[in-house]
Design a protein around this motif. Structure first.
Motif, mmCIF file in Angstrom:
data_model
loop_
_atom_site.group_PDB
_atom_site.id
_atom_site.type_symbol
_atom_site.label_atom_id
_atom_site.label_comp_id
_atom_site.label_asym_id
_atom_site.label_seq_id
_atom_site.Cartn_x
_atom_site.Cartn_y
_atom_site.Cartn_z
ATOM 1 N N GLY A 1 49.693 18.108 9.240
ATOM 2 C CA GLY A 1 49.882 17.280 10.419
ATOM 3 C C GLY A 1 50.834 17.845 11.439
ATOM 4 O O GLY A 1 50.990 17.284 12.529
ATOM 5 N N SER A 2 51.479 18.948 11.121
ATOM 6 C CA SER A 2 52.417 19.562 12.051
ATOM 7 C C SER A 2 51.707 20.586 12.929
ATOM 8 O O SER A 2 50.533 20.922 12.707
ATOM 9 N N SER A 3 52.415 21.109 13.911
ATOM 10 C CA SER A 3 51.882 22.165 14.760
ATOM 11 C C SER A 3 52.984 23.169 15.060
ATOM 12 O O SER A 3 54.171 22.858 14.974
ATOM 13 N N VAL A 4 52.570 24.386 15.397
ATOM 14 C CA VAL A 4 53.499 25.476 15.657
ATOM 15 C C VAL A 4 53.181 26.082 17.013
ATOM 16 O O VAL A 4 52.051 26.541 17.235
ATOM 17 N N ALA A 5 54.149 26.083 17.910
ATOM 18 C CA ALA A 5 53.974 26.782 19.174
ATOM 19 C C ALA A 5 54.028 28.285 18.932
ATOM 20 O O ALA A 5 54.748 28.759 18.053
ATOM 21 N N CYS A 6 53.239 29.038 19.693
ATOM 22 C CA CYS A 6 53.117 30.474 19.399
ATOM 23 C C CYS A 6 52.935 31.284 20.673
ATOM 24 O O CYS A 6 52.399 30.795 21.666
ATOM 25 N N GLY A 7 53.379 32.526 20.587
ATOM 26 C CA GLY A 7 53.113 33.473 21.651
ATOM 27 C C GLY A 7 51.803 34.209 21.445
ATOM 28 O O GLY A 7 51.023 34.416 22.377
ATOM 29 N N HIS A 8 51.562 34.608 20.187
ATOM 30 C CA HIS A 8 50.318 35.280 19.804
ATOM 31 C C HIS A 8 49.837 34.680 18.489
ATOM 32 O O HIS A 8 50.645 34.232 17.669
ATOM 33 N N VAL A 9 48.537 34.730 18.286
ATOM 34 C CA VAL A 9 47.926 34.319 17.021
ATOM 35 C C VAL A 9 47.069 35.460 16.518
ATOM 36 O O VAL A 9 46.359 36.107 17.302
ATOM 37 N N VAL A 10 47.149 35.724 15.212
ATOM 38 C CA VAL A 10 46.295 36.739 14.579
ATOM 39 C C VAL A 10 45.377 36.030 13.606
ATOM 40 O O VAL A 10 45.836 35.324 12.697
ATOM 41 N N GLU B 1 56.158 18.752 15.523
ATOM 42 C CA GLU B 1 56.100 20.160 15.905
ATOM 43 C C GLU B 1 57.186 20.960 15.206
ATOM 44 O O GLU B 1 58.358 20.587 15.204
ATOM 45 N N ARG B 2 56.783 22.050 14.595
ATOM 46 C CA ARG B 2 57.723 22.960 13.957
ATOM 47 C C ARG B 2 58.365 23.862 15.011
ATOM 48 O O ARG B 2 57.905 23.919 16.162
ATOM 49 N N PRO B 3 59.383 24.614 14.615
ATOM 50 C CA PRO B 3 59.948 25.607 15.545
ATOM 51 C C PRO B 3 58.873 26.603 15.981
ATOM 52 O O PRO B 3 57.901 26.869 15.250
ATOM 53 N N SER B 4 59.022 27.140 17.151
ATOM 54 C CA SER B 4 58.028 28.069 17.684
ATOM 55 C C SER B 4 58.213 29.463 17.088
ATOM 56 O O SER B 4 59.301 29.833 16.631
ATOM 57 N N PHE B 5 57.105 30.230 17.102
ATOM 58 C CA PHE B 5 57.110 31.609 16.610
ATOM 59 C C PHE B 5 56.450 32.504 17.647
ATOM 60 O O PHE B 5 55.522 32.086 18.351
ATOM 61 N N ASP B 6 56.920 33.729 17.696
ATOM 62 C CA ASP B 6 56.306 34.683 18.619
ATOM 63 C C ASP B 6 54.907 35.063 18.165
ATOM 64 O O ASP B 6 54.006 35.260 18.990
#
Length: 395
Positions: free
Chosen positions: A201-210, A4-9
């Motif tokens: 293979g990684s993933s990114v936690a997010c607040g919103h997706v566009v 998991e990568r660092p999260s983004f808003d």
């Protein structure tokens, strides 16, 4: 890379014109201090719709919201340095106008209705009779035309490449991060997107997706279980020179015979859809060379006798992100997944609508609704509501 990568808003899937416009508007807004990640599968943009656009803007639409979007797009182009910074280059704008032609009574009625709408919104569109067309453009044949609609001064082509590169560069300068990867999945939790899964293979936690994935938008939507009526459709563009130069610039003529053409500096440009206009593969950019000889050239010569002696100089194939529901953009959060925002289905209008749409999506993420310009008629919610907003003025 896995894990998991660092999260983004905000995670924006697609870094071409629409994605870059959303990123820039978000990053510059003083009400937003979150982290933004743009996920782009091909940062060369070799086959992006942005790279194959004819880079035009117009007011001549048949829906009020599209006219309003066009007016802001023109304001943005003309005032580019005021919006992005005094150190920015000016955006060249060639205001020769569009010229829509009607060859039958029904088409003429649609032009009259559209012009009345545009006039109410202070656009400078004017209707031209065959006699007025002949006086204005005497080098063209008008025997099969009942009515024309022309708006010089507010319509034409602009330097979309510079606008795109500047917004992308300035978004990075404001802290927007980019990654070369393809979104392969959307992980859901509690009816919202919690992570964007990537091709490495990684993933990114997010607040919103566009979703700004252009012709691939339906693939991204399907990751959240949403059916999006957007598909890639081929559009052909041809650049040619004429042995006999015309006495004045030619507007972008939308011919009732199914082609369009305009001046392009010292050269000319023409384009059309395939004979059978249906979906194509994402990687299908094969040119139909016969369409130039068999269809476009004969129609050009019939309308403009000087075009009997022309020489093809270049050609390319681009993709529309075509909305099969109503040929209008699908914008904003989906009712079933409120943190998944759509900016898709522009059906050939993405570059010119990017300034208004980028601002609108950014405002919706930050403030929870449309603010500067009411884009609600284009809400993606109309898919759920079974409500179409058809735009007839699609080339």
């Amino acid at each position: 890379m896995t894990g998991e990568r660092p999260s983004f808003d905000v995670v924006i899937i697609g870094g071409a014109m629409i994605g870059s416009a959303v990123a820039w508007w978000l990053a510059r807004d003083p009400g937003f201090d979150g982290r933004i990640l743009v996920v782009e599968r091909d940062p060369s943009f070799a086959h992006a719709s942005t790279s194959h656009t004819n880079s035009c803007i117009r007011m001549q639409f048949g829906t009020q919201v599209n006219v309003a979007i066009g007016r802001f797009g023109l304001e943005f182009i003309r005032g580019f340095r005021r919006f992005v910074g005094e150190d920015a280059p000016e955006i060249h704008f060639d205001d020769f106008g569009y010229l829509y032609l009607a060859g039958d009574a029904a088409s003429a009625g649609r032009l009259r209705a559209a012009q009345a709408l545009q006039a109410r919104m202070k656009a400078g569109t004017r209707l031209l009779t065959p006699a007025q067309l002949a006086a204005t453009f005497p080098f063209m044949a008008w025997d099969d035309v009942l009515l024309g609609s022309h708006n010089p001064g507010e319509e034409g082509c602009f330097d979309g490449g510079t606008m795109f590169s500047e917004l992308r560069r300035r978004a990075r300068h404001l802290g927007v991060e980019e990654i070369r990867a393809e979104a392969t999945g959307l992980r859901m939790a509690g009816g919202r997107v919690s992570h964007v899964e990537l091709s490495d293979g990684s993933s990114v936690a997010c607040g919103h997706v566009v979703n700004a994935a252009g012709p691939r938008a339906a693939t991204v939507a399907a990751m959240a279980g949403i059916v999006l009526p957007v598909e890639p459709r081929k559009r052909y563009t041809f650049i040619f020179e004429a042995e006999d130069r015309l006495p004045r610039r030619m507007p972008l003529v939308v011919d009732p015979r199914g082609i369009h053409y305009r001046s392009d500096g010292a050269l000319y440009m023409a384009g059309c859809p395939p004979e059978i206009d249906g979906p194509c593969a994402f990687d299908d950019f094969e040119m139909d060379h016969a369409i130039w000889e068999d269809r476009i050239w004969p129609l050009l010569a019939a309308r403009v006798p000087a075009f009997e002696r022309i020489r093809l100089r270049n050609s390319w194939v681009g993709h529309y992100a075509y909305n099969t529901l109503d040929q209008n953009a699908l914008l904003g959060p989906h009712p079933a997944v409120p943190n998944l925002h759509f900016a898709n289905g522009f059906s050939g209008h993405g570059l010119q609508q990017a300034p208004a749409v980028g601002r609108g999506i950014a405002e919706h993420i930050i403030h929870g609704g449309w603010r500067s310009l009411d884009l609600s008629p284009l809400s993606v919610a109309r898919l759920v509501e079974g409500r179409a907003l058809t735009e007839a003025a699609v080339i």
